[in-house]
Scaffold this active site. Structure first.
Site, PDB file in Angstrom:
ATOM      1  N   HIS A  72      -7.249  -7.008   4.545  1.00 10.14           N
ATOM      2  CA  HIS A  72      -6.180  -6.854   3.545  1.00 10.14           C
ATOM      3  C   HIS A  72      -5.266  -5.689   3.926  1.00 10.14           C
ATOM      4  O   HIS A  72      -5.093  -4.757   3.156  1.00 10.14           O
ATOM      5  CB  HIS A  72      -6.790  -6.611   2.152  1.00 10.14           C
ATOM      6  CG  HIS A  72      -7.583  -7.762   1.647  1.00 10.14           C
ATOM      7  ND1 HIS A  72      -8.415  -7.681   0.560  1.00 10.14           N
ATOM      8  CD2 HIS A  72      -7.656  -9.058   2.086  1.00 10.14           C
ATOM      9  CE1 HIS A  72      -8.981  -8.861   0.347  1.00 10.14           C
ATOM     10  NE2 HIS A  72      -8.546  -9.710   1.265  1.00 10.14           N
TER      11      HIS A  72
HETATM   12  C1  LIG Z   1      -9.868 -13.545   8.191  1.00 11.68           C
HETATM   13  C2  LIG Z   1      -9.032 -13.252   6.956  1.00 11.68           C
HETATM   14  C3  LIG Z   1      -9.540 -13.579   5.703  1.00 11.68           C
HETATM   15  C4  LIG Z   1      -8.762 -13.303   4.564  1.00 11.68           C
HETATM   16  N1  LIG Z   1      -9.189 -13.775   3.341  1.00 11.68           N
HETATM   17  C5  LIG Z   1      -8.333 -13.735   2.295  1.00 11.68           C
HETATM   18  C6  LIG Z   1      -8.610 -14.432   1.082  1.00 11.68           C
HETATM   19  O1  LIG Z   1      -9.618 -15.104   0.934  1.00 11.68           O
HETATM   20  N2  LIG Z   1      -7.684 -14.355   0.068  1.00 11.68           N
HETATM   21  C7  LIG Z   1      -6.546 -13.630   0.191  1.00 11.68           C
HETATM   22  O2  LIG Z   1      -5.777 -13.552  -0.770  1.00 11.68           O
HETATM   23  N3  LIG Z   1      -6.255 -12.959   1.321  1.00 11.68           N
HETATM   24  C8  LIG Z   1      -7.089 -13.039   2.385  1.00 11.68           C
HETATM   25  N4  LIG Z   1      -6.735 -12.453   3.565  1.00 11.68           N
HETATM   26  C9  LIG Z   1      -5.510 -11.651   3.616  1.00 11.68           C
HETATM   27  C10 LIG Z   1      -4.223 -12.475   3.588  1.00 11.68           C
HETATM   28  O3  LIG Z   1      -4.381 -13.684   4.285  1.00 11.68           O
HETATM   29  C11 LIG Z   1      -3.106 -11.603   4.164  1.00 11.68           C
HETATM   30  O4  LIG Z   1      -2.940 -10.471   3.355  1.00 11.68           O
HETATM   31  C12 LIG Z   1      -1.773 -12.343   4.235  1.00 11.68           C
HETATM   32  O5  LIG Z   1      -1.896 -13.520   4.990  1.00 11.68           O
HETATM   33  C13 LIG Z   1      -0.715 -11.420   4.842  1.00 11.68           C
HETATM   34  O6  LIG Z   1       0.498 -12.114   4.918  1.00 11.68           O
HETATM   35  P1  LIG Z   1       1.697 -11.606   5.835  1.00 11.68           P
HETATM   36  O7  LIG Z   1       2.785 -12.570   5.643  1.00 11.68           O
HETATM   37  O8  LIG Z   1       1.942 -10.178   5.545  1.00 11.68           O
HETATM   38  O9  LIG Z   1       1.148 -11.655   7.327  1.00 11.68           O
HETATM   39  P2  LIG Z   1       0.513 -12.846   8.146  1.00 11.68           P
HETATM   40  O10 LIG Z   1       0.130 -13.974   7.262  1.00 11.68           O
HETATM   41  O11 LIG Z   1      -0.540 -12.239   8.989  1.00 11.68           O
HETATM   42  O12 LIG Z   1       1.708 -13.381   9.040  1.00 11.68           O
HETATM   43  C14 LIG Z   1       2.236 -12.736  10.157  1.00 11.68           C
HETATM   44  C15 LIG Z   1       2.662 -13.814  11.150  1.00 11.68           C
HETATM   45  O13 LIG Z   1       3.514 -13.226  12.099  1.00 11.68           O
HETATM   46  C16 LIG Z   1       3.147 -13.667  13.391  1.00 11.68           C
HETATM   47  N5  LIG Z   1       3.579 -12.624  14.329  1.00 11.68           N
HETATM   48  C17 LIG Z   1       3.113 -11.364  14.423  1.00 11.68           C
HETATM   49  N6  LIG Z   1       3.761 -10.695  15.388  1.00 11.68           N
HETATM   50  C18 LIG Z   1       4.659 -11.555  15.903  1.00 11.68           C
HETATM   51  C19 LIG Z   1       5.629 -11.460  16.936  1.00 11.68           C
HETATM   52  N7  LIG Z   1       5.784 -10.328  17.644  1.00 11.68           N
HETATM   53  N8  LIG Z   1       6.399 -12.544  17.206  1.00 11.68           N
HETATM   54  C20 LIG Z   1       6.249 -13.703  16.508  1.00 11.68           C
HETATM   55  N9  LIG Z   1       5.329 -13.848  15.537  1.00 11.68           N
HETATM   56  C21 LIG Z   1       4.557 -12.784  15.233  1.00 11.68           C
HETATM   57  C22 LIG Z   1       1.644 -13.833  13.293  1.00 11.68           C
HETATM   58  O14 LIG Z   1       1.124 -14.656  14.328  1.00 11.68           O
HETATM   59  C23 LIG Z   1       1.486 -14.411  11.909  1.00 11.68           C
HETATM   60  O15 LIG Z   1       1.572 -15.810  11.897  1.00 11.68           O
HETATM   61  C24 LIG Z   1      -7.494 -12.683   4.709  1.00 11.68           C
HETATM   62  C25 LIG Z   1      -7.003 -12.372   5.966  1.00 11.68           C
HETATM   63  C26 LIG Z   1      -7.741 -12.678   7.095  1.00 11.68           C
HETATM   64  C27 LIG Z   1      -7.167 -12.358   8.454  1.00 11.68           C
END
Ligand SMILES: Cc1cc2nc3c(=O)[nH]c(=O)nc-3n(C[C@H](O)[C@H](O)[C@H](O)COP(=O)(O)OP(=O)(O)OC[C@H]3O[C@@H](n4cnc5c(N)ncnc54)[C@H](O)[C@@H]3O)c2cc1C
Length: 568
Positions: A492
């Site tokens: 998280h």
């Molecule tokens: C294993 C795991 C279990 C979890 N379990 C839960 C749960 O049960 N419930 C819950 O609410 N939350 C859970 N979380 C947390 C939740 O999924 C995250 O907080 C949320 O997905 C974050 O969203 P975001 O958009 O900030 O980033 P992300 O969803 O991580 O998205 C970032 C994206 O950007 C891409 N990216 C990064 N750098 C680059 C680059 N340089 N060029 C192009 N693309 C790039 C990545 O590949 C990714 O697809 C979990 C997370 C993980 C990893």
């Protein structure tokens, strides 16, 4: 196009392309931003995603979580040794696939507490208080029980209750009630406290990622261009105006130009790294790395937050999912799964949750997540061959259940910085999980409360023994040793580009999510949260995408579509 900084210009002859918006990252927030912007600007949105498309069946069948290929679908970061946990060095694994975290996470849907958002607003995130974000929470979700004054019933993101009523989960909910945690019908509703069946980002028993909910419809209708395996290296500037992105596909460097805005949605570990590589950060740290400074914003990468988590496991008298989640029994239940979206294949990690307040505060202190199975204990050292053992998602043997306990508002803060200007080098991540003694004391108190639940009448006769930490752990000192030896993260990560008032030196973006000191660049993902929310962070990240997209559309003069307004 004006005089683009020559240091940033890719080699002559590199293919370039122009769009209104270039979105970096198709994760939880990025999928929403891209999908919503494509409603307004069809054909003029480019999404760059470093990972592959989400074709792997194990992504979509919930019980497949254990089978996700760590080499293909994750970023893996070795975080720096943590002195507060006996020098341990964890491996953090983030989704690197269309859908990002929402494609690999444990699917628990927790929107957070009213007080979380009101605190954000008090910290300078004007317009992010609970009443202001509630319309977006409602417009994004489609809860299977339908709409209410606080729940959404028409949004793209499906939310369903756990579809497997394991007898031990029912008992755990009764035991929680006996231990003083009353049953709560809907912890995402008016009140969060109490014990409840888990709500999940699932649709008919299949994972419903943000990519499936928001991005796939736009891709199907050819309203946006999604490039997978495309790694953004840095944002390109014309003076202080963001004008595009340099990215690589394979060994080829390319450029994409943005006529309106570049939107960073790479998550709380990669978005700050991208800002730093693009020259936005602390000049004293950027210059020694040879990075030309575009804007002096020292707070980039600071304020990293994470939920410290401990796991208690118990040997029980009944069969648990450890025995039922075998390939043979999943195959046996295939018909039920295909026909009704039910059965063990739909099983998430956590089947019931409880939120309890141990202090006089507006939010719960900890979250307990009960699982009618147990995973192998997370290893203390990094083993690059197996992210799964580090994430604790390979199944343990025998009849075992577990409760994960996350401290929801820890005081520890970490940071994301650069090792070098080379985009192929992972960022340097420091996080002292247990640097605050009050946090350790709260985890001890929460651990004892979970023991009380397991010892309550409805559960007691089903428990053979506590296997971890075990009956030998009783005193505060013994609990503290156990916690420092085994506490791990919850994936998280938030806060590394936090929202704040324009004059707040600790802020990286303003309440419209615009990056300080530059123009036409926003961060829209978990990085912008000023503080952690009271629960898992996927729903709040999707919320940031939903509100972020509305802010961007409003800035470009568009009115919101009837669809997104329908459920407000
Ligand atoms: C294993 C795991 C279990 C979890 N379990 C839960 C749960 O049960 N419930 C819950 O609410 N939350 C859970 N979380 C947390 C939740 O999924 C995250 O907080 C949320 O997905 C974050 O969203 P975001 O958009 O900030 O980033 P992300 O969803 O991580 O998205 C970032 C994206 O950007 C891409 N990216 C990064 N750098 C680059 C680059 N340089 N060029 C192009 N693309 C790039 C990545 O590949 C990714 O697809 C979990 C997370 C993980 C990893």
């Amino acid at each position: 196009m004006g005089d683009v900084n020559s240091a940033e210009v890719p080699a002559p002859g590199s293919p370039g392309d122009a769009f209104d918006y270039v979105v970096i990252g198709a994760g939880s927030a990025g999928s929403v931003v891209a999908g919503r912007l494509a409603e307004q600007s069809p054909g003029r949105v480019l999404v760059l995603e470093a990972g592959p498309a989400d074709h792997a069946p194990a992504i979509h069948v919930p019980a497949g979580l254990m089978k996700l290929d760590p080499d293909k679908l994750y970023w893996r970061y070795e975080i720096e040794p943590d002195a507060s946990r006996q020098g341990r060095r964890d491996l953090w694994a983030a989704g690197r696939v269309t859908g990002g975290g929402s494609s690999v996470n444990a699917m628990l849907w927790v929107r957070g507490n009213r007080a979380d958002f009101d605190t954000w607003a008090e910290l300078g995130a004007t317009g992010w208080d609970y009443e202001s974000v509630l319309p977006y929470m409602r417009s994004l979700e489609r809860f299977e029980r339908g709409a209410s004054t606080v729940r959404g019933g028409e949004g793209p993101q499906r939310v369903s209750l756990v579809r497997l009523a394991h007898p031990l989960v029912k008992r755990w909910l009764s035991a929680a009630h006996e231990a003083g945690l009353p049953f709560n019908e809907d912890y995402n509703g008016i009140a969060q406290l109490g014990a409840a069946w888990s709500q999940l980002s699932q649709r008919r028993g299949l994972r419903h990622s943000a990519a499936r909910a928001f991005l796939a419809p736009a891709v199907r209708r050819r309203r946006l261009k999604l490039l997978t395996h495309a790694i953004a290296e840095r944002v390109l500037f014309d003076g202080t105006r963001a004008v595009g992105v340099a990215y690589t596909v394979g060994h080829q460097t390319r450029t994409a130009f943005a006529r309106k805005e570049v939107i960073l949605c790479a998550g709380a570990l990669e978005s700050p790294a991208l800002l730093l590589r693009s020259g936005i950060g602390d000049p004293d740290r950027l210059r020694p790395l040879g990075i030309e400074v575009i804007a002096d914003v020292p707070a980039v990468g600071r304020n990293l937050q994470e939920h410290p988590t401990i796991t208690l496991t118990f040997d029980v008298t009944e069969r648990t999912l450890n025995q039922e989640l075998t390939p043979l029994s999943i195959a046996g239940a295939a018909l039920d799964f295909v026909a009704r979206g039910r059965g063990s294949a739909t099983a998430p990690l956590s089947h019931a949750v409880a939120f309890e307040r141990l202090h006089d505060a507006g939010w719960p202190t900890y979250q307990a997540m009960f699982s009618p199975m147990a995973t192998s204990r997370p290893e203390p050292d990094v083993d690059a061959d197996s992210v799964h053992s580090k994430q604790g998602v390979s199944l343990a043997k025998g009849s075992v259940v577990s409760t994960f306990i996350s401290l929801l508002h820890p005081k520890s803060r970490g940071s994301v910085t650069l090792r070098s200007a080379d985009p192929r080098q992972p960022p340097l991540i420091e996080f002292p999980f247990l640097s605050d003694d009050g946090d350790v004391a709260d985890l001890i108190a929460a651990g004892r409360r979970v023991r009380e639940i397991m010892g309550a009448p409805s559960m007691q006769s089903h428990v053979i023994a506590e296997s971890s930490p075990g009956p030998g752990v009783q005193s505060d000192r013994q609990w503290e040793e156990f916690i420092r030896a085994t506490a791990h993260g919850a994936c998280h990560w938030v806060g590394t580009a936090r929202i704040g008032a324009p004059d707040d030196p600790e802020a990286v973006v303003d309440p419209q999510l615009r990056v300080r000191g530059v123009h036409r660049l926003r961060v829209v993902d978990a990085s912008v949260m000023p503080t952690l929310t009271s629960g898992n962070t996927n729903a709040p990240s999707i919320l940031i995408g939903e509100k972020g997209a509305a802010l961007i559309r409003r800035a470009s003069g568009a009115t919101e579509t009837s669809r997104s307004l329908a459920s407000r």
